[in-house]
Design an enzyme around this catalytic site. Structure first.
Site, PDB file in Angstrom:
ATOM      1  N   TYR A 147      -8.532  -5.741   1.586  1.00 34.71           N
ATOM      2  CA  TYR A 147      -7.106  -6.002   1.370  1.00 34.71           C
ATOM      3  C   TYR A 147      -6.341  -4.707   1.071  1.00 34.71           C
ATOM      4  O   TYR A 147      -5.307  -4.447   1.708  1.00 34.71           O
ATOM      5  CB  TYR A 147      -6.905  -7.026   0.259  1.00 34.71           C
ATOM      6  CG  TYR A 147      -5.455  -7.418   0.065  1.00 34.71           C
ATOM      7  CD1 TYR A 147      -4.832  -8.304   0.943  1.00 34.71           C
ATOM      8  CD2 TYR A 147      -4.705  -6.881  -0.978  1.00 34.71           C
ATOM      9  CE1 TYR A 147      -3.496  -8.652   0.779  1.00 34.71           C
ATOM     10  CE2 TYR A 147      -3.369  -7.225  -1.146  1.00 34.71           C
ATOM     11  CZ  TYR A 147      -2.772  -8.122  -0.264  1.00 34.71           C
ATOM     12  OH  TYR A 147      -1.453  -8.451  -0.427  1.00 34.71           O
ATOM     13  N   GLU A 154      -0.824  -1.116   6.802  1.00 33.15           N
ATOM     14  CA  GLU A 154       0.425  -1.772   7.181  1.00 33.15           C
ATOM     15  C   GLU A 154       1.639  -0.975   6.703  1.00 33.15           C
ATOM     16  O   GLU A 154       2.554  -0.666   7.478  1.00 33.15           O
ATOM     17  CB  GLU A 154       0.482  -3.192   6.594  1.00 33.15           C
ATOM     18  CG  GLU A 154      -0.477  -4.176   7.231  1.00 33.15           C
ATOM     19  CD  GLU A 154      -0.436  -5.543   6.564  1.00 33.15           C
ATOM     20  OE1 GLU A 154       0.656  -5.926   6.066  1.00 33.15           O
ATOM     21  OE2 GLU A 154      -1.472  -6.230   6.518  1.00 33.15           O
TER      22      GLU A 154
END
Length: 221
Positions: A147, A154
């Site tokens: 994550y 991102e």
């Protein structure tokens, strides 16, 4: 009637999860193969079609949550799917200039490993009614590393796309126009980056809670 609906639901979810498992497995294979043979600059070109297809299919998961065929809350599903679709379509697809960045490789690998484990977990659970302990552990533990690496990738790619958004004016609507409406894609991206600041820790905390609950339940059984 309820039994028929349950059977249809189960068949659909088995199909959905295993198709997406195969899709992400293809993305992972192509990414790793290309990374080894040609370097990170070529990863996006190798995975673009299966990546877009697999990630876009996740839109169905919002629908699944809304109609209640899965237990995942919309409040958790919506932001995660939306952010990934934004990066897939709004960043990588829209701005070819950043496709050779090294963060593309880390993004694709982080996403694909996460999804291979997640879809196989739910696929096995729908087929057999349970999951082996090792798969349960992977489902609720690998996010501890994947994550942060995925979110960092991102955010980094959105940031690196900012100059190209500003320069091109792509997707921006300038005044005056017949709708009397203005929209700036560059400033919209800045707002989205701002949402990552409170959103990422919140989502990570939610997943930690889910991990504790799932692993505690497994030990009790």
């Amino acid at each position: 009637m309820a039994g028929m609906f349950s059977s249809i639901r189960r068949f659909y979810l088995i199909l959905y999860n295993w198709i997406l498992f195969l899709g992400w497995l293809q993305v992972f294979y192509l990414a790793v193969k290309t990374l080894r043979e040609s370097g990170h600059q070529s990863v996006y070109a190798a995975v673009d079609k299966p990546l877009i297809l697999a990630q876009s299919a996740a839109l169905l998961e919002i629908f699944h949550s809304l109609i209640g065929i899965v237990r995942s809350p919309v409040s958790a599903t919506l932001p995660q799917v939306s952010s990934r679709l934004y990066v897939t379509w709004g960043i990588l697809y829209s701005f070819p200039e950043i496709r050779t960045h090294f963060l593309v490789a880390s993004l694709v690998i982080s996403w694909s490993i996460t999804e291979i484990i997640r879809y196989s977990f739910f696929g096995v659970k729908e087929v057999f009614g349970f999951t082996p302990s090792w798969l349960l552990w992977l489902r609720y533990s690998t996010f501890l590393l994947l994550y942060p690496s995925g979110i960092t990738s991102e955010v980094g790619l959105i940031y690196y796309a900012l100059p190209y958004m500003r320069e091109s004016g792509k997707y921006s609507i300038r005044m005056p126009n017949k709708w009397n409406f203005a929209f700036d894609y560059y400033y919209n991206a800045l707002v989205i980056l701002g949402f990552y600041v409170p959103g990422s820790p919140h989502m990570y905390g939610y997943m930690l809670g889910q991990r504790k609950k799932a692993l505690s339940k497994s030990k009790a059984e």
